[in-house]
Design an enzyme around this catalytic site. Structure first.
Site, PDB file in Angstrom:
ATOM      1  N   SER A 120     -59.539  10.184  38.094  1.00 45.46           N
ATOM      2  CA  SER A 120     -60.579  10.216  39.291  1.00 45.46           C
ATOM      3  C   SER A 120     -59.790  11.034  40.509  1.00 45.46           C
ATOM      4  O   SER A 120     -58.562  11.032  40.509  1.00 45.46           O
ATOM      5  CB  SER A 120     -60.734   9.132  39.976  1.00 45.46           C
ATOM      6  OG  SER A 120     -61.944   9.017  40.637  1.00 45.46           O
TER       7      SER A 120
ATOM      8  N   TYR B  32     -67.537  12.621  54.126  1.00 47.04           N
ATOM      9  CA  TYR B  32     -67.037  13.938  54.424  1.00 47.04           C
ATOM     10  C   TYR B  32     -68.197  14.947  54.947  1.00 47.04           C
ATOM     11  O   TYR B  32     -69.344  14.488  54.889  1.00 47.04           O
ATOM     12  CB  TYR B  32     -66.098  14.578  53.687  1.00 47.04           C
ATOM     13  CG  TYR B  32     -64.827  13.843  53.439  1.00 47.04           C
ATOM     14  CD1 TYR B  32     -64.010  13.465  54.491  1.00 47.04           C
ATOM     15  CD2 TYR B  32     -64.654  13.009  52.000  1.00 47.04           C
ATOM     16  CE1 TYR B  32     -63.019  12.687  54.170  1.00 47.04           C
ATOM     17  CE2 TYR B  32     -63.591  12.050  51.894  1.00 47.04           C
ATOM     18  CZ  TYR B  32     -62.791  11.942  53.163  1.00 47.04           C
ATOM     19  OH  TYR B  32     -61.733  11.028  52.921  1.00 47.04           O
TER      20      TYR B  32
ATOM     21  N   ARG C 184     -70.020  14.518  43.418  1.00 51.23           N
ATOM     22  CA  ARG C 184     -69.691  13.216  43.836  1.00 51.23           C
ATOM     23  C   ARG C 184     -70.644  12.629  45.000  1.00 51.23           C
ATOM     24  O   ARG C 184     -70.521  13.240  46.078  1.00 51.23           O
ATOM     25  CB  ARG C 184     -68.555  12.922  43.888  1.00 51.23           C
ATOM     26  CG  ARG C 184     -68.186  11.268  44.467  1.00 51.23           C
ATOM     27  CD  ARG C 184     -66.366  11.143  44.231  1.00 51.23           C
ATOM     28  NE  ARG C 184     -66.226  10.792  43.098  1.00 51.23           N
ATOM     29  CZ  ARG C 184     -64.987  10.019  42.940  1.00 51.23           C
ATOM     30  NH1 ARG C 184     -64.272   9.487  43.718  1.00 51.23           N
ATOM     31  NH2 ARG C 184     -64.577   9.497  41.808  1.00 51.23           N
TER      32      ARG C 184
ATOM     33  N   ARG D  38     -56.755   4.333  40.794  1.00 49.11           N
ATOM     34  CA  ARG D  38     -55.587   3.691  40.810  1.00 49.11           C
ATOM     35  C   ARG D  38     -54.727   3.303  39.473  1.00 49.11           C
ATOM     36  O   ARG D  38     -53.557   3.311  39.444  1.00 49.11           O
ATOM     37  CB  ARG D  38     -55.573   2.380  41.638  1.00 49.11           C
ATOM     38  CG  ARG D  38     -55.997   2.653  43.281  1.00 49.11           C
ATOM     39  CD  ARG D  38     -56.862   1.747  43.843  1.00 49.11           C
ATOM     40  NE  ARG D  38     -57.958   1.276  43.508  1.00 49.11           N
ATOM     41  CZ  ARG D  38     -58.653   0.193  43.514  1.00 49.11           C
ATOM     42  NH1 ARG D  38     -58.353  -0.614  44.461  1.00 49.11           N
ATOM     43  NH2 ARG D  38     -59.764  -0.151  43.065  1.00 49.11           N
TER      44      ARG D  38
END
Ligand SMILES: Cc1cc2nc3c(=O)[nH]c(=O)nc-3n(C[C@H](O)[C@H](O)[C@H](O)COP(=O)(O)OP(=O)(O)OC[C@H]3O[C@@H](n4cnc5c(N)ncnc54)[C@H](O)[C@@H]3O)c2cc1C
Ligand SMILES: Cc1cc2nc3c(=O)[nH]c(=O)nc-3n(C[C@H](O)[C@H](O)[C@H](O)COP(=O)(O)O)c2cc1C
Length: 763
Positions: free
Chosen positions: A413, A572, A620, A715
Site C-alpha cells: 500500500s 487531500y 483511492r 504497516r
C-alpha cells in the site's frame, strides 16, 4: 436467599437449576406466563463447546440434552438451481420445547417452584424476594421497569422473519434456501432438531414482504404462501407455526438488544433481556445459559450481591460483545444479500459461510479440505480462464488489468516516507521500494507523490514535477523491473489544505514551525484550527492543478511505471472536493455529489488521455468520512465509484476517513473491507481492499468471498518487506519467485517450518 426468576425460558430455568445446585437451601421460584408445553419457536442449535460448559455445570441436565440432540455435519446451500454442500461444520440441534421440558423437570427435581400461566406484571409484587432475575426475553418488562438504569439500546433490524417448523427432513445438513420470486428474494434457514421435525425460518426484506402481500395476510395465508414459494424443497410437507398462542403477527423484525448496565439494586437481567444475538449465528440460547452459570457462580463466590453482579457483568459482557459483533456481520450479510445474488454459486456459498468473520479460509480448510480446494480451483479458473489440477491459495492467483499481469494479489500500500529532498526520491526510496519489490508482492505502490511543490504534504514528500524526480524514479523502477517480477505503481496526489505540514513522525498534520507555503483547497476550510486557512481555488488554479497531474502522469510513464493511482482520499485536494465537509462551493464544483465530482472527474479524464491505454488507473477514495450523514457515507461511496468507473477508472482503492478531525472511525480487523465489498458487489467494479489486514488468512478470505480483487497491506510491509514470501512459506506454497541470491534462505525457512509442523503434529 429467596430468588424469583421472571421468565421460564432456557436462561431463567437454567439459572434456577444452577442456583439450587450451588445451595439447595435457596428458595427459588420461576414465574412463566406460558403453559409448560407452550412455547414459540422450534429447534435451537448448540455447539459441542457449549455442551461441555453445561456438562461441567450440571451433568444431569447436560446428559438429557445430549441424548435429545440430533447431529449433522454439512451446510447445504440451494441457490440459483445449484446445490453446494460443504462438511465439517459439526452442529447439534434440539427442539426448544424438548429443551425446556428437560430443564423444567430438572429444576423441579431440585426443588425449584415453577409457576406457569402467571404473568409478571409489576416488580412490586416481588418485593419480598432478595433477588429478582429478569429472564423475560427480548421484550423484557423487567428491563423496561428500570430502563433509566439499564439504558437499553434496541436496534430493530431491517429483515422480516417467521419461525416455522416442518416434517420435511433436513437431516443431512443445515440448509439455506435462496428462492427468487416475482416479488423479490426470500430465503429459509432449515435444520433438523428431532427425528421428525425441522426448523424452517423464512426471511426476506421488508420490501419483498410487502410485495408478496404478507402485511395483509393472516398467519394461515402467510404459511400457505411460504409453502408455495418453497414447495420444491418441501416434498409435499406443510409448514407449521406454533406461535398461535402469541399475540400479534407471526412475522417479526429481529431486535438487537444492548444494555449499558445489567443490574439495578437487587434486580438483574439475564439472557435475551440483557443482550440478544441474531438467530443466524445460533447463539442466543448458549449466551443465556452460559450467563446463567456465571451469575450463579458469582452469587455463590462473592460476599455481596453488588460484587456478584459486577463480576457477572464484567465476565459476560466481553463474550456477549464478541458474539454480537459476529452476529452483526451475519445480520448485515442477510440484510444486504441481494448484493451477493449475482455471485457464482461457489463464491456465494463461500461468502455465506464466512459472513460472520468467525470462520476464515483456514477454518474452512480444516472443516472440509476437499470443498475448499474445489473453491480455490474455481477461483483460479475464473481469474485465468485455465483450470488447474492443483489448488493454490487465492492470494497467489494472477490478475490481469488492461495490459498488466500481476503475479499475485498482494499489494504494498502507498506509504509516505518523508525522506525526499525537494521532491526528489533519494537512496532511502531506492532501498525501500527495491526491498518491497523483492519481497514478493505483485504490485508495489509508491507513496503519495505530489504533482507540484505546493501540492506536497511535507517538505519530505516525493514529487513528480522536475526532471530530476523523473530520473530518480526511473532508477528505482528500472531496478524493480530488472531484478524482480513485481509491477510498480505510482500514486499521484495533491495535498490541498493538508499541505505544508510536518513529517509523519513529528506533530501529525501540524503546520511547519517555519517556512510554510500557501495552500489551496476547494473552499477556505482549514484542516483544523491550528492549520492555515487555504485559498479557495479559482478556475485558473484548477487548470493549473489538472495540468500538473497530466504532466506528472506523462513523466511517470516515461519513468516506466506500470500502473497509476490517483489519490482522491484522506482529505487531500481531490478528496476535499468530493466530501461536503470541506467543499462549500456554490458554483458547479460544489453542492450535489455530481458537482463535487466534476473536477476530480475532469482531472481523471485528462490523465487517462495521456496515460497509455494498456496501463491501468486506480483511484483511492475515502468511502466513509465517519461523521454520519454530514459527510460521505458508504452508500455515497458506491455512487462516487460508479461515476469514476463510467469515466474509465479500472479499479477503486477503497480506503476511508482522514477527511475530518470530527471523524469517529470504528477500527477493527479488516475494518474497511465491508466498504470494498459493498462497492465491488453493488457497482460491479474491481476493488482494492485496505486497512488492518495482516494475515494471509485475511487476504485469502477477502479474495475468495469476492470482497475485493487485490489486497493492500501497509504497516505489515513496514515490519516485513518479505511479507508475501513468508506468507507463501507459511502456506507451503512453493511457486513464488524468491530472488536467486536468497534461495538458500528460502530452503532453510521451508525446512524449519516443515520441521515445526511435524513437531507440533500439525501436518
Ligand atoms: C428465529 C429464531 C431462531 C433462533 N435459533 C437459535 C438457535 O438455533 N440457537 C440458539 O442458541 N438460540 C437461538 N435463538 C435465540 C434464542 O431463542 C434466545 O436467545 C433464547 O431463547 C434466550 O433465552 P431467554 O431465556 O433469555 O429468553 P426466552 O427464551 O425468550 O424466554 C423468556 C421467557 O419469559 C417469558 N416471559 C416473558 N415475559 C413474561 C412475563 N411478563 N411474565 C411471565 N413470563 C414472561 C416468555 O414466555 C419466555 O418463556 C433463536 C431465536 C430466534 C428468534
Ligand atoms: C507511514 C504511513 C504512510 C502512509 N502514506 C500513505 C500515502 O502516501 N498514501 C495513501 O494513500 N495512504 C497512505 N497511508 C495509508 C496506508 O496506505 C493504508 O491505507 C493504511 O495504513 C491502512 O493499512 P494497514 O492497516 O495495512 O497499515 C500511509 C500509512 C502509513 C502507516
Amino acid at each position: 436467599m429467596r430468588a424469583v426468576i421472571l421468565g421460564g425460558g432456557p436462561g431463567g430455568l437454567y439459572f434456577a437449576i444452577s442456583l439450587k445446585l450451588r445451595d439447595p437451601s435457596h428458595d427459588v421460584v420461576v414465574v412463566e406466563r406460558n403453559r409448560p408445553n407452550n412455547t414459540f419457536g422450534w429447534g435451537v442449535v448448540l455447539s459441542e463447546d457449549t455442551l461441555g460448559n453445561l456438562d461441567a455445570n450440571d451433568s444431569v441436565s447436560a446428559a438429557a440434552i445430549r441424548s435429545a440432540f440430533v447431529y449433522w455435519d454439512d451446510v447445504a446451500v440451494h441457490y440459483c438451481g445449484a446445490l453446494a454442500r460443504s462438511g465439517g461444520h459439526g452442529f447439534s440441534g434440539i427442539g426448544r420445547q424438548r429443551l425446556l421440558n428437560i430443564l423444567q423437570e430438572r429444576a423441579r427435581s431440585l426443588g425449584v417452584e415453577l409457576r406457569f400461566e402467571t404473568e409478571a406484571k409489576d416488580l412490586h409484587e416481588y418485593c419480598d424476594f432478595d433477588l429478582i432475575v429478569g429472564a423475560d426475553g427480548v421484550n423484557s418488562k423487567v428491563r423496561a421497569a428500570h430502563a433509566d438504569v439499564f439504558k437499553p439500546d434496541i436496534d430493530v433490524r431491517a429483515c422480516k422473519y417467521t419461525w416455522l417448523g416442518t416434517k420435511q427432513k433436513f437431516d443431512r445438513a443445515f440448509t439455506f434456501i435462496f428462492e427468487k420470486t416475482e416479488h423479490g428474494w426470500l430465503w429459509a434457514h432449515a435444520y433438523q432438531f428431532d427425528a421428525d421435525n425441522a426448523t424452517f425460518i423464512v426471511e426476506c426484506s421488508e420490501q419483498t414482504w410487502r410485495n408478496v402481500g404478507f402485511d395483509t395476510m393472516s398467519s394461515e395465508e402467510a404459511i400457505e404462501a411460504c409453502e408455495k414459494i418453497f414447495a420444491p424443497y418441501l416434498n409435499g410437507n406443510t409448514l407449521m407455526s406454533n406461535a398461535t398462542h402469541l399475540h400479534g403477527s407471526a412475522w417479526l423484525n429481529f431486535s438487537r438488544v444492548l444494555c449499558e448496565r445489567w443490574s439495578a439494586g437487587n434486580v438483574v437481567l439475564l439472557g435475551d433481556s440483557a443482550a440478544t444475538a441474531h438467530f443466524s449465528v445460533g447463539s442466543g440460547t448458549k449466551l443465556a445459559m452460559e450467563s446463567a452459570i456465571a451469575l450463579a457462580n458469582y452469587l455463590h463466590s462473592e460476599p455481596t450481591m453488588a460484587k456478584a453482579f459486577a463480576r457477572y457483568e464484567d465476565e459476560r459482557r466481553l463474550e456477549v460483545l464478541r458474539l454480537q459483533n459476529s452476529a452483526r456481520n451475519s445480520t448485515e450479510w442477510f440484510e444486504d444479500v441481494e448484493r451477493y445474488l449475482n455471485l457464482d454459486p461457489v463464491q456465494f456459498n463461500y461468502s455465506l459461510l464466512t459472513r460472520s468473520q468467525r470462520i476464515s479460509h483456514e477454518n474452512l480448510r480444516q472443516r472440509d479440505p476437499e470443498w475448499l480446494a474445489g473453491a480455490e480451483k474455481w477461483f483460479e479458473a475464473k481469474a485465468t480462464g485455465k483450470s488447474s489440477a492443483v489448488a493454490r491459495p487465492p492470494m497467489f492467483v494472477p490478475l490481469r488489468v488492461r495490459g498488466v499481469e500481476l503475479k499475485n494479489r498482494v499489494v504494498v500500500s502507498p506509504m509516505a516516507q518523508y525522506r525526499a529532498v525537494d521532491g526528489a526520491p533519494t537512496d532511502w526510496h531506492f532501498v525501500h521500494y527495491a526491498e518491497r519489490a523483492k519481497g514478493g508482492a505483485g504490485l508495489v505502490f509508491t507513496e503519495m507523490t505530489c504533482v507540484s511543490a505546493q501540492g506536497r504534504i511535507s517538505p519530505g514528500c516525493t514529487g513528480m514535477y522536475d526532471a530530476d524526480h523523473e530520473s530518480a524514479w526511473k532508477r528505482i523502477v528500472d531496478f524493480v523491473h530488472a531484478e524482480t517480477d513485481a509491477k510498480m505503481a505510482i500514486q499521484l496526489g495533491h495535498s490541498g489544505a493538508k499541505g505544508s505540514t510536518q513529517l509523519g513522525w513529528e506533530v501529525a498534520d501540524a503546520p511547519l514551525p517555519s517556512g510554510n507555503w500557501e495552500v489551496v483547497a476547494p473552499s477556505p476550510v482549514p484542516w483544523s484550527a491550528d492549520n492555515q486557512t487555504p485559498r479557495q481555488m479559482s478556475r485558473a488554479d484548477m487548470d493549473k492543478v489538472r495540468h500538473d497531474f497530466v504532466h506528472a502522469a506523462e513523466m511517470a510513464d516515461r519513468a516506466g511505471f506500470d500502473w497509476l493511482e490517483l489519490h482522491y482520499a484522506h482529505g487531500y485536494l481531490m478528496s476535499a472536493f468530493i466530501t461536503p465537509l470541506t467543499n462549500k462551493r456554490t458554483d458547479e464544483y460544489g453542492g450535489s455529489i455530481e458537482n463535487r465530482m466534476r473536477f476530480p472527474l475532469e482531472v481523471f479524464r485528462a490523465v487517462r488521455a495521456v496515460w497509455p491505454n494498456d496501463k491501468p488507473i486506480s483511484v483511492r477514495i475515502s468511502a466513509n468520512d465517519w461523521v454520519g450523514a454530514d459527510g460521505v457515507m458508504p452508500q455515497d461511496a458506491v455512487a462516487i465509484s460508479r461515476m469514476l468507473v463510467e469515466a474509465g477508472v479500472d479499479l477503486i482503492d477503497v480506503s476511508a476517513g482522514q477527511t475530518s478531525t470530527r471523524a469517529k472511525p470504528v477500527y477493527g480487523r479488516m475494518f474497511q473491507t465491508p466498504f470494498s465489498d459493498r462497492i465491488r458487489n453493488e457497482s460491479g467494479v474491481a476493488t482494492l481492499a485496505v486497512g488492518n489486514i495482516y494475515e494471509p488468512d485475511h487476504v485469502n478470505s477477502i479474495l475468495m468471498a469476492g470482497r475485493a480483487d487485490l489486497v493492500c497491506l501497509a504497516r505489515p510491509h513496514l515490519a516485513d518487506p518479505y511479507w508475501t514470501l513468508h506468507a507463501a512459506a507459511d502456506q507451503r506454497y512453493g511457486e513464488v519467485a524468491w530472488p536467486k541470491p536468497y534461495w538458500p534462505g528460502r530452503d532453510q525457512l521451508v525446512r524449519i517450518k516443515s520441521r515445526n509442523e511435524t513437531l507440533t503434529g500439525k501436518v
